[in-house]
Design an enzyme around this catalytic site. Structure first.
Site, PDB file in Angstrom:
ATOM      1  N   ASN A  61       0.677  -1.216   0.089  1.00 45.14           N
ATOM      2  CA  ASN A  61       0.260  -0.015   0.088  1.00 45.14           C
ATOM      3  C   ASN A  61       0.924   1.078  -0.297  1.00 45.14           C
ATOM      4  O   ASN A  61       1.853   1.751   0.337  1.00 45.14           O
ATOM      5  CB  ASN A  61      -1.098   0.235   1.059  1.00 45.14           C
ATOM      6  N   CYS A  72      -4.314   0.810  -2.215  1.00 42.07           N
ATOM      7  CA  CYS A  72      -4.183   0.073  -1.581  1.00 42.07           C
ATOM      8  C   CYS A  72      -3.004  -1.400  -2.681  1.00 42.07           C
ATOM      9  O   CYS A  72      -3.012  -1.592  -3.467  1.00 42.07           O
ATOM     10  CB  CYS A  72      -4.808  -1.314  -1.760  1.00 42.07           C
ATOM     11  N   GLU A  74      -3.131  -4.518  -3.173  1.00 42.91           N
ATOM     12  CA  GLU A  74      -3.589  -5.786  -3.748  1.00 42.91           C
ATOM     13  C   GLU A  74      -4.205  -4.742  -5.144  1.00 42.91           C
ATOM     14  O   GLU A  74      -3.642  -5.213  -6.643  1.00 42.91           O
ATOM     15  CB  GLU A  74      -4.734  -5.855  -3.296  1.00 42.91           C
ATOM     16  N   CYS A 110     -10.321  -5.300   0.258  1.00 46.94           N
ATOM     17  CA  CYS A 110     -11.483  -4.607   0.683  1.00 46.94           C
ATOM     18  C   CYS A 110     -12.385  -4.476  -0.154  1.00 46.94           C
ATOM     19  O   CYS A 110     -11.903  -5.502  -1.768  1.00 46.94           O
ATOM     20  CB  CYS A 110     -10.983  -3.056   0.940  1.00 46.94           C
TER      21      CYS A 110
HETATM   22  N1  THU Z   1      -5.197  -1.583   2.718  1.00 49.04           N
HETATM   23  C1  THU Z   1      -4.466  -2.618   1.721  1.00 49.04           C
HETATM   24  O1  THU Z   1      -3.815  -1.967   0.834  1.00 49.04           O
HETATM   25  N2  THU Z   1      -5.616  -3.144   0.987  1.00 49.04           N
HETATM   26  C2  THU Z   1      -6.796  -3.714   1.737  1.00 49.04           C
HETATM   27  O2  THU Z   1      -7.782  -4.361   1.159  1.00 49.04           O
HETATM   28  C3  THU Z   1      -7.250  -2.556   2.868  1.00 49.04           C
HETATM   29  C4  THU Z   1      -6.661  -1.572   3.279  1.00 49.04           C
HETATM   30  C5  THU Z   1      -4.802  -0.576   2.977  1.00 49.04           C
HETATM   31  C6  THU Z   1      -5.174   1.226   2.509  1.00 49.04           C
HETATM   32  C7  THU Z   1      -4.276   1.611   3.699  1.00 49.04           C
HETATM   33  O3  THU Z   1      -2.999   1.923   3.521  1.00 49.04           O
HETATM   34  C8  THU Z   1      -4.325   1.028   4.928  1.00 49.04           C
HETATM   35  O4  THU Z   1      -4.579  -0.356   4.412  1.00 49.04           O
HETATM   36  C9  THU Z   1      -5.138   1.336   5.528  1.00 49.04           C
HETATM   37  O5  THU Z   1      -6.510   1.485   5.647  1.00 49.04           O
END
Ligand code: THU
Length: 162
Positions: A61, A72, A74, A110
């Protein structure tokens, strides 16, 4: 009429129980999480995906002072794979996270990431296996993104050809 949707998944209690290829992919995701840029949430996510040509693409991320501008792990992983290896299907993606406290349960992508990942499942007509783990604890392997996103919106609704 009442109906029900069931999700099949495999749980492993430790990485040692996993097939070697999955274990290696998870390890790459753990390494990627270490390199995340998450100064605001301090929640570091790592993703590693394997393409049908054997190439592994890693991402993490990336946050931003203007919070919604971050992205994110993913989505960076699948977009990066599609940008650099456009003709190749994604076979599996491993996702993990670390935070200030231990995360002892699998971290699921998410909703927006599920939608982004399922696009490639449709595009290549091939299931994408989802391998999930926290920073410790059990591993969950889901055989396709469809299971994590029932009733999904896809390009069939748009009546366009891909
Ligand atoms: N985040 C991800 O990288 N993937 C997800 O599926 C959920 C959340 C990241 C976004 C943000 O930088 C941190 O996690 C907190 O939400």
């Amino acid at each position: 009429m009442k109906k029900r949707i069931n999700i099949d998944y495999v749980q492993y209690d430790s990485p040692q129980e996993m097939p070697q290829a999955d274990r290696e992919l998870l390890l790459k995701a753990v390494e990627a999480a270490e390199k995340a840029y998450a100064p605001y949430s301090r929640f570091q996510v790592g993703a590693a995906l394997r393409l049908d040509n054997g190439v592994v693409v890693c991402a993490n991320n990336q946050e931003n002072a203007a919070y919604p501008s971050g992205l994110c792990a993913e989505r960076i992983a699948v977009f990066s794979a599609a940008a650099n290896y456009p003709g190749h299907a994604i076979e599996s993606i491993a996702i993990t996270a670390k935070s200030q406290q231990e995360i002892d349960h699998p971290i699921a992508p998410c909703g927006a990431c599920r939608q982004s990942i399922i696009e490639y499942e449709h595009r290549f007509r091939k299931p994408i296996r989802i391998i999930l783990r926290g920073s410790s604890g059990p591993i969950m392997v889901i055989e396709n993104m469809r299971s994590l996103l029932p009733f999904q919106f896809d390009s069939d609704e748009l009546a366009v050809t891909r």
